[in-house]
Design a protein around this motif. Structure first.
Motif, PDB file in Angstrom:
ATOM      1  N   THR A  42      -1.213 -43.347-104.103  1.00  0.00           N
ATOM      2  CA  THR A  42      -2.300 -44.256-103.743  1.00  0.00           C
ATOM      3  C   THR A  42      -3.318 -44.445-104.858  1.00  0.00           C
ATOM      4  OG1 THR A  42      -2.058 -43.401-101.495  1.00  0.00           O
ATOM      5  CG2 THR A  42      -3.960 -44.800-101.942  1.00  0.00           C
ATOM      6  N   ASP A  43      -3.644 -45.716-105.099  1.00  0.00           N
ATOM      7  CA  ASP A  43      -4.729 -46.078-106.011  1.00  0.00           C
ATOM      8  C   ASP A  43      -5.509 -47.196-105.334  1.00  0.00           C
ATOM      9  OD1 ASP A  43      -6.431 -46.467-108.113  1.00  0.00           O
ATOM     10  OD2 ASP A  43      -5.008 -47.634-109.304  1.00  0.00           O
ATOM     11  N   SER A  44      -6.691 -46.863-104.818  1.00  0.00           N
ATOM     12  CA  SER A  44      -7.436 -47.862-104.058  1.00  0.00           C
ATOM     13  C   SER A  44      -8.666 -48.316-104.825  1.00  0.00           C
ATOM     14  CB  SER A  44      -7.858 -47.292-102.698  1.00  0.00           C
ATOM     15  OG  SER A  44      -9.058 -46.554-102.809  1.00  0.00           O
ATOM     16  N   SER A 169       2.864 -56.327 -96.460  1.00  0.00           N
ATOM     17  CA  SER A 169       2.987 -56.428 -97.915  1.00  0.00           C
ATOM     18  C   SER A 169       4.380 -56.873 -98.335  1.00  0.00           C
ATOM     19  CB  SER A 169       2.676 -55.055 -98.536  1.00  0.00           C
ATOM     20  OG  SER A 169       3.015 -55.021 -99.913  1.00  0.00           O
ATOM     21  N   GLY A 171       6.650 -56.918-102.008  1.00  0.00           N
ATOM     22  CA  GLY A 171       6.611 -56.351-103.356  1.00  0.00           C
ATOM     23  C   GLY A 171       8.018 -56.091-103.877  1.00  0.00           C
ATOM     24  N   ASP A 196       6.654 -51.208-104.626  1.00  0.00           N
ATOM     25  CA  ASP A 196       5.350 -51.836-104.845  1.00  0.00           C
ATOM     26  C   ASP A 196       4.794 -52.308-103.491  1.00  0.00           C
ATOM     27  OD1 ASP A 196       3.182 -53.187-106.067  1.00  0.00           O
ATOM     28  OD2 ASP A 196       4.321 -55.052-106.059  1.00  0.00           O
ATOM     29  N   ASN A 198       1.165 -53.159-101.541  1.00  0.00           N
ATOM     30  CA  ASN A 198      -0.275 -53.391-101.652  1.00  0.00           C
ATOM     31  C   ASN A 198      -0.790 -53.935-100.327  1.00  0.00           C
ATOM     32  OD1 ASN A 198      -0.323 -52.880-104.567  1.00  0.00           O
ATOM     33  ND2 ASN A 198       0.822 -54.798-104.703  1.00  0.00           N
ATOM     34  N   ASN A 216      -9.092 -52.482-100.756  1.00  0.00           N
ATOM     35  CA  ASN A 216      -7.764 -52.860-101.243  1.00  0.00           C
ATOM     36  C   ASN A 216      -7.041 -51.595-101.695  1.00  0.00           C
ATOM     37  OD1 ASN A 216      -8.137 -55.694-100.901  1.00  0.00           O
ATOM     38  ND2 ASN A 216      -9.365 -55.722-102.774  1.00  0.00           N
ATOM     39  N   ASP A 218      -3.470 -49.946-103.281  1.00  0.00           N
ATOM     40  CA  ASP A 218      -2.128 -49.947-103.870  1.00  0.00           C
ATOM     41  C   ASP A 218      -1.448 -48.664-103.406  1.00  0.00           C
ATOM     42  OD1 ASP A 218      -2.779 -52.287-105.191  1.00  0.00           O
ATOM     43  OD2 ASP A 218      -3.332 -51.266-107.043  1.00  0.00           O
ATOM     44  N   ASP A 220       2.029 -48.012-103.345  1.00  0.00           N
ATOM     45  CA  ASP A 220       3.013 -47.768-104.411  1.00  0.00           C
ATOM     46  C   ASP A 220       3.718 -46.409-104.295  1.00  0.00           C
ATOM     47  OD1 ASP A 220       2.153 -50.197-105.309  1.00  0.00           O
ATOM     48  OD2 ASP A 220       0.934 -49.403-106.935  1.00  0.00           O
TER      49      ASP A 220
END
Length: 232
Positions: A42-44, A169, A171, A196, A198, A216, A218, A220
């Motif tokens: 996770t990268d938010s 999503s 991706g 991917d 998101n 938001n 990501d 991933d």
């Protein structure tokens, strides 16, 4: 003939007589099942207020999702002995959603949970000869993640939060894997994927009427599966 020579000759004759375990050929249908783990990477973005009297406020912080393991299923059709198309399916994954380090302290902690299904359609390539029992492969394709059954945790509800939602999503996806043929029909399989995914998550904050926050994310995830398969 001594015993060693006799043993060697017997093993050689047995090897010649043993059937060759052919791997995948054109027209084969492969069905695999096993344990599959979705491990979000996770990268938010930061949590922001997008509706209400304090719209535009940046609350900072991050969102995270927990991992989950379910029953994974693969269905593949081989166009040739080297190329095929594969569908990844699974029983629904459940993830806890947490917020941390936001300026709105009641929001920190477990916000809620959600379920998701990530069907993925890929083209796969097997580089080795079809007579090889060991069959590594690579693949790439497209993923659609259906997110549903979002719910606010008990503690978040007590702190004034409701109506937690997350968007579906589309991706891309990539994978590596390998089959090992036990015999002409049965195989052992291991695979790893990157998908991917998101999404945008929103939640209402009822303590300030009309206020909604969004983030938001990501997701991933790296996806791992180990199981067995059967060739028709």
């Amino acid at each position: 003939m001594n015993n060693k020579s006799l043993l060697g000759a017997s093993l050689f004759a047995l090897a010649l007589a043993a059937p060759v375990a052919h791997a995948h050929e054109a027209g084969d249908i492969l069905v695999r099942a096993g344990a599959i783990t979705v491990n979000p990477n996770t990268d938010s973005g930061s949590v922001k207020v997008d509706q209400g009297p304090i719209a535009g406020t940046n609350l900072g912080g991050k969102a995270t999702l927990s991992s989950d393991t379910q029953l994974g299923l693969n269905f593949a059709y081989m166009f040739t002995s080297h190329w095929g198309i594969e569908l990844l399916a699974a029983t629904p994954f459940s993830h806890d959603v947490k917020l941390k380090n936001t300026a709105l302290s009641p929001a920190n902690g477990k916000l809620g949970s959600l379920k998701q299904l990530p069907p993925t359609l890929s083209v796969v390539y097997y580089p080795l000869d079809s007579k090889s029992a060991f069959q590594p492969y690579v693949g790439a394709g497209i993923n659609y993640t259906w997110i549903y059954d979002e719910s606010v945790s008990g503690s978040a509800k007590q702190n004034g939060f409701s109506n937690f939602k997350a968007e579906n999503s589309w991706g891309w996806a990539a994978q590596i894997g390998a089959d090992y043929m036990i015999n002409d029909k049965w195989m052992i399989n291991a695979q790893a994927r990157y998908i991917d995914i998101n999404t945008k998550a929103t939640v209402n904050y009822n303590n300030v009427p009309g206020t909604r926050a969004k983030v938001n994310v990501d997701v991933d995830p790296f996806v791992y599966m180990v199981g067995i398969g059967y060739k028709f």
